[in-house]
Design a protein around this motif. Structure first.
Motif, PDB file in Angstrom:
ATOM      1  N   THR A  68       0.808  -1.168  -0.009  1.00 24.25           N
ATOM      2  CA  THR A  68      -0.015   0.133  -0.145  1.00 24.25           C
ATOM      3  C   THR A  68       0.998   1.173   0.065  1.00 24.25           C
ATOM      4  N   PHE A  69       0.349   2.172  -0.534  1.00 21.19           N
ATOM      5  CA  PHE A  69       1.245   3.746  -0.499  1.00 21.19           C
ATOM      6  C   PHE A  69       0.227   4.748  -0.303  1.00 21.19           C
ATOM      7  N   MET A  70       0.591   5.822   0.352  1.00 19.36           N
ATOM      8  CA  MET A  70      -0.320   6.769   0.768  1.00 19.36           C
ATOM      9  C   MET A  70      -0.318   8.155   0.037  1.00 19.36           C
ATOM     10  N   THR A  71      -1.220   8.721  -0.045  1.00 19.53           N
ATOM     11  CA  THR A  71      -1.374  10.055  -0.641  1.00 19.53           C
ATOM     12  C   THR A  71      -2.177  11.168  -0.429  1.00 19.53           C
ATOM     13  N   PRO A  72      -1.894  12.148   0.048  1.00 13.58           N
ATOM     14  CA  PRO A  72      -3.126  13.124   0.741  1.00 13.58           C
ATOM     15  C   PRO A  72      -4.284  13.360  -0.300  1.00 13.58           C
ATOM     16  N   THR A  73      -5.220  13.830   0.171  1.00 17.66           N
ATOM     17  CA  THR A  73      -6.442  14.120  -0.846  1.00 17.66           C
ATOM     18  C   THR A  73      -6.699  15.355  -0.676  1.00 17.66           C
ATOM     19  N   TYR A  74      -7.218  15.970  -1.632  1.00 15.66           N
ATOM     20  CA  TYR A  74      -7.990  17.632  -1.759  1.00 15.66           C
ATOM     21  C   TYR A  74      -9.490  17.395  -1.755  1.00 15.66           C
ATOM     22  N   TYR A  75      -9.974  18.276  -1.354  1.00 13.65           N
ATOM     23  CA  TYR A  75     -11.733  18.359  -1.220  1.00 13.65           C
ATOM     24  C   TYR A  75     -12.057  19.198  -2.573  1.00 13.65           C
ATOM     25  N   SER A  76     -12.938  18.495  -3.250  1.00 12.07           N
ATOM     26  CA  SER A  76     -13.703  19.205  -4.276  1.00 12.07           C
ATOM     27  C   SER A  76     -15.223  18.705  -4.398  1.00 12.07           C
ATOM     28  N   GLU A  77     -16.050  19.610  -4.355  1.00 13.05           N
ATOM     29  CA  GLU A  77     -17.548  19.277  -4.323  1.00 13.05           C
ATOM     30  C   GLU A  77     -17.921  18.691  -5.738  1.00 13.05           C
ATOM     31  N   LYS A  78     -18.463  17.483  -5.779  1.00 11.34           N
ATOM     32  CA  LYS A  78     -18.641  16.977  -7.167  1.00 11.34           C
ATOM     33  C   LYS A  78     -20.099  16.839  -7.372  1.00 11.34           C
TER      34      LYS A  78
END
Length: 262
Positions: free
Chosen positions: A167-177
């Motif tokens: 597994t690897f990790m990546t930050p997420t950004y928030y975008s209203e879809k």
């Protein structure tokens, strides 16, 4: 009297400097104290908290349904040049991330948020992956014979990692879809820097759209002609203006277990 006041002032200043330096050196010097009752109540009341029976179900379902298939697949792999031939492969059961590495990564994400305040970082995506079949049996070796960090804070990846699930990790950004599916609003990202004076300041872009494009996958998952020959998590450079055009913020800090050799 004047001399006494001067000496007292000098003493206070020296003690302040000493305390400041001590706090910088000692990670435990943290003036914010957690409210134990509040922290435990948050854990107990979270809809994500699971009891030991649910833990057993998750563990047993994976071990009974998936591990035999993974073991059979990994045992039977035979590449054209015979790179990978083995028996009694031990599949990945869990990925270990030392507490300090997790804290370090969260601190890195908080710095990203400070650098890019207009874009909201909403979480961390933990993505499934697999090592190359041609990776070394021990993908990390101590060439100098000396560890950079302790076993406690950074266990090495030693064992049979060829083709191993990870597994690897990546930050997420928030975008209203507004798709009706909550998770669609949390998007793993990489950065297009504004300029190469700070590669971690710039526009967040969808990581998986990028990965699909460089591997040549359309949105319907049908394979199409490759746009770019090979994916890379390293920054790429434009020779014309020496500008960094892409910056990864992903991390593979996890040590997969059991990486033992039979």
């Amino acid at each position: 009297m004047k001399t006494t006041r001067t000496l007292l002032l000098i003493t206070i200043v020296l003690l302040t400097i000493l305390l400041f330096k001590t706090c910088n050196k000692e990670e435990s010097c943290n003036h914010s104290v957690l409210n134990e009752n509040e922290v435990i109540a948050n854990y107990k009341n979270s809809r994500h908290t699971i009891n030991i029976g649910q833990v057993a179900d998750l563990f047993d379902n994976y071990k009974d349904r998936f591990i035999p298939i993974i073991k059979q697949m990994q045992d039977n792999i035979d590449t054209n040049n015979g790179i990978l031939q083995r028996d009694h492969y031990l599949p990945t059961e869990y990925s270990l991330m030392p507490l300090q590495k997790l804290k370090d990564y969260i601190n890195f994400i908080e710095v990203l948020q400070q650098k890019n305040p207009e874009q909201i970082i909403s979480g961390i995506a933990i993505s499934f992956g697999a090592y190359n079949l041609t990776d070394s049996l021990n993908i990390e070796k101590e060439s100098t014979g000396k560890r950079k960090e302790s076993i406690l804070n950074d266990p090495l990846k030693i064992g049979d990692y060829r083709g191993r699930l990870t597994t690897f990790m990546t930050p997420t950004y928030y975008s209203e879809k507004n798709t009706g599916y909550d998770a669609d609003n949390h998007i793993p990202f990489y950065i297009i820097p504004n300029d190469n004076s700070d590669v971690f300041k710039g526009e967040y872009r969808s990581l998986y759209k990028y990965l699909d494009s460089i591997k040549g996958y359309a949105s319907n998952n049908n394979k199409i002609e490759k746009e770019i020959s090979k994916a890379s998590f390293l920054p790429t450079f434009n020779a014309a203006n020496a500008k960094i055009t892409i910056q990864s913020v992903s991390s593979n800090e996890l040590t997969d277990m059991p990486p033992r050799q039979p």
